[in-house]
Design an enzyme around this catalytic site. Structure first.
Site, PDB file in Angstrom:
ATOM      1  N   ASP A   1       0.738  -1.303   0.001  1.00 39.91           N
ATOM      2  CA  ASP A   1       0.012   0.017  -0.042  1.00 39.91           C
ATOM      3  C   ASP A   1       0.916   1.083  -0.065  1.00 39.91           C
ATOM      4  OD1 ASP A   1       1.001  -0.055   2.695  1.00 39.91           O
ATOM      5  OD2 ASP A   1      -1.083  -0.023   3.391  1.00 39.91           O
ATOM      6  N   SER A   2       2.250   0.967   0.010  1.00 40.01           N
ATOM      7  CA  SER A   2       2.979   2.180  -0.181  1.00 40.01           C
ATOM      8  C   SER A   2       3.075   2.913  -1.680  1.00 40.01           C
ATOM      9  CB  SER A   2       4.571   1.660  -0.120  1.00 40.01           C
ATOM     10  OG  SER A   2       4.732   0.556  -1.110  1.00 40.01           O
TER      11      SER A   2
ATOM     12  N   LYS B   1      -0.810  -9.473   3.102  1.00 41.95           N
ATOM     13  CA  LYS B   1      -0.088  -8.930   4.403  1.00 41.95           C
ATOM     14  C   LYS B   1      -0.966  -8.021   4.966  1.00 41.95           C
ATOM     15  CE  LYS B   1       3.382  -5.810   3.658  1.00 41.95           C
ATOM     16  NZ  LYS B   1       2.678  -4.724   4.419  1.00 41.95           N
TER      17      LYS B   1
ATOM     18  N   ASP C   1      -1.297  -6.332  -0.166  1.00 43.38           N
ATOM     19  CA  ASP C   1      -1.236  -5.623   0.948  1.00 43.38           C
ATOM     20  C   ASP C   1      -2.701  -5.302   1.274  1.00 43.38           C
ATOM     21  OD1 ASP C   1       0.308  -4.875   3.188  1.00 43.38           O
ATOM     22  OD2 ASP C   1       1.035  -3.301   1.994  1.00 43.38           O
TER      23      ASP C   1
ATOM     24  N   GLU D   1      -0.844  -5.434   8.593  1.00 42.96           N
ATOM     25  CA  GLU D   1      -0.255  -4.745   9.778  1.00 42.96           C
ATOM     26  C   GLU D   1      -0.743  -5.030  11.169  1.00 42.96           C
ATOM     27  OE1 GLU D   1       0.395  -0.565   8.731  1.00 42.96           O
ATOM     28  OE2 GLU D   1       1.189  -1.111   6.646  1.00 42.96           O
TER      29      GLU D   1
ATOM     30  N   GLU E   1       9.522  -3.788  10.337  1.00 45.26           N
ATOM     31  CA  GLU E   1       9.732  -2.632   9.811  1.00 45.26           C
ATOM     32  C   GLU E   1      10.447  -1.524  10.826  1.00 45.26           C
ATOM     33  OE1 GLU E   1       6.835  -0.850   7.224  1.00 45.26           O
ATOM     34  OE2 GLU E   1       8.222   1.009   6.998  1.00 45.26           O
TER      35      GLU E   1
END
Ligand code: KIV
Length: 280
Positions: free
Chosen positions: A47-48, A116, A86, A118, A189
């Site tokens: 999602d960057s 993925k 993501d 978070e 991270e």
């Protein structure tokens, strides 16, 4: 000949064999193809993309529809690598059911082979439910960019002792929770390298670091940092292996100059009318 496909069990086995894992973000077909050709094992549709493709300040506004779209482009470009999609902010935080449904969309509509998300302890039930329907999950702890507003910026986590969010023992507990919930790998991270080493030694699943030092089982970089496509500023933990951005400017400047001078296109790029046939 088709190259041998990278699978989830392959990635897990790499840790057992002390073979380092590589993951790079990809957002479209062209770069997915190139990174795959380079031998990158995991393509992360991160999602960057909110920041490096859409020009946003944070990843928070990225939508699930956008992630599905970009995942589909990447899935079409890869031959060998494992595609990880993501889950963006707001697509899995409101309930376990929402997380499962969003993961299904990334796999079914996007072509992801894993997802993925978070978060550690607080996301354990969601990870468990997604893994239970056979969608492989990659966890993500330490600096979690979707929590940027709580963290007060994109800051290194785990520097201070304590069990509060972002504190050292909490990052360890989060990583353990991700493993126990059934994730097959976890991204670490922006945490101190000794903490990443401790987590990597404690976990059976591979750790993939970004700003987490050399002791992780693998490393991930954002494509635009790796190839020098982001602006002049690069995060301290990243390395620019090329200056593709400069090369793009050079090529476009040459095009502009040639068009202005009438030097492009030449005969070689022009079409001629069809020749009249003998019968008229
Ligand atoms: O979205 C992303 O690119 C990521 C990486 C930084 C791991 O989550």
């Amino acid at each position: 000949m088709e190259p041998k496909k990278v699978t989830v069990p392959d990635v897990v086995k790499m840790k057992a064999r002390s073979e380092r894992i590589t993951m790079v973000t990809a957002y479209d077909h062209a770069f997915a193809r190139l990174l795959d050709e380079a031998g990158v094992e995991l393509l992360l549709v991160g999602d960057s993309l909110g920041m490096v493709v859409q020009g946003l300040e944070t990843t928070v506004p990225v939508t699930l529809d956008e992630m599905v779209y970009h995942t589909r482009l990447v899935a079409r470009g890869r031959r060998r690598a494992l595609v990880v999609g993501d889950l963006p902010f707001g697509s899995y935080q409101t309930s376990v059911q929402q997380g499962v449904e969003s993961a299904v969309r990334l796999v079914k509509e996007g072509g992801a082979e894993a997802v993925k998300l978070e978060g550690g302890i607080t996301m354990a039930k969601t990870i468990e439910a997604i893994a239970a329907i056979d969608v492989p999950v990659v966890g993500h702890v330490g600096l979690t960019p979707q929590s940027v507003h709580r963290m007060g910026g994109h800051r290194v986590q785990g520097r201070r002792h304590g069990h509060g969010p972002g504190e050292r023992e909490r990052v360890v507990d989060d990583a353990r929770a991700v493993q126990e919930a059934g994730a097959f790998a976890v991204v670490l991270e922006c945490i101190p390298l000794d903490l990443a080493a401790e987590i990597t030694a404690a976990l059976a699943i591979p750790t993939i670091g970004i700003g987490a030092g050399v002791h992780c089982d693998g490393q991930v970089l954002v494509l635009h940092d790796l190839i020098g496509l982001s602006d002049a500023w690069t995060p301290r933990f990243a390395k620019r292996y090329a200056e593709v951005g400069r090369e793009v400017v050079r090529a476009a400047e040459a095009f502009v100059q040639e068009v202005k001078a009438g030097a492009f296109p030449t005969e070689a790029q022009a079409f001629r009318p069809a020749k009249a046939s003998a019968g008229g």
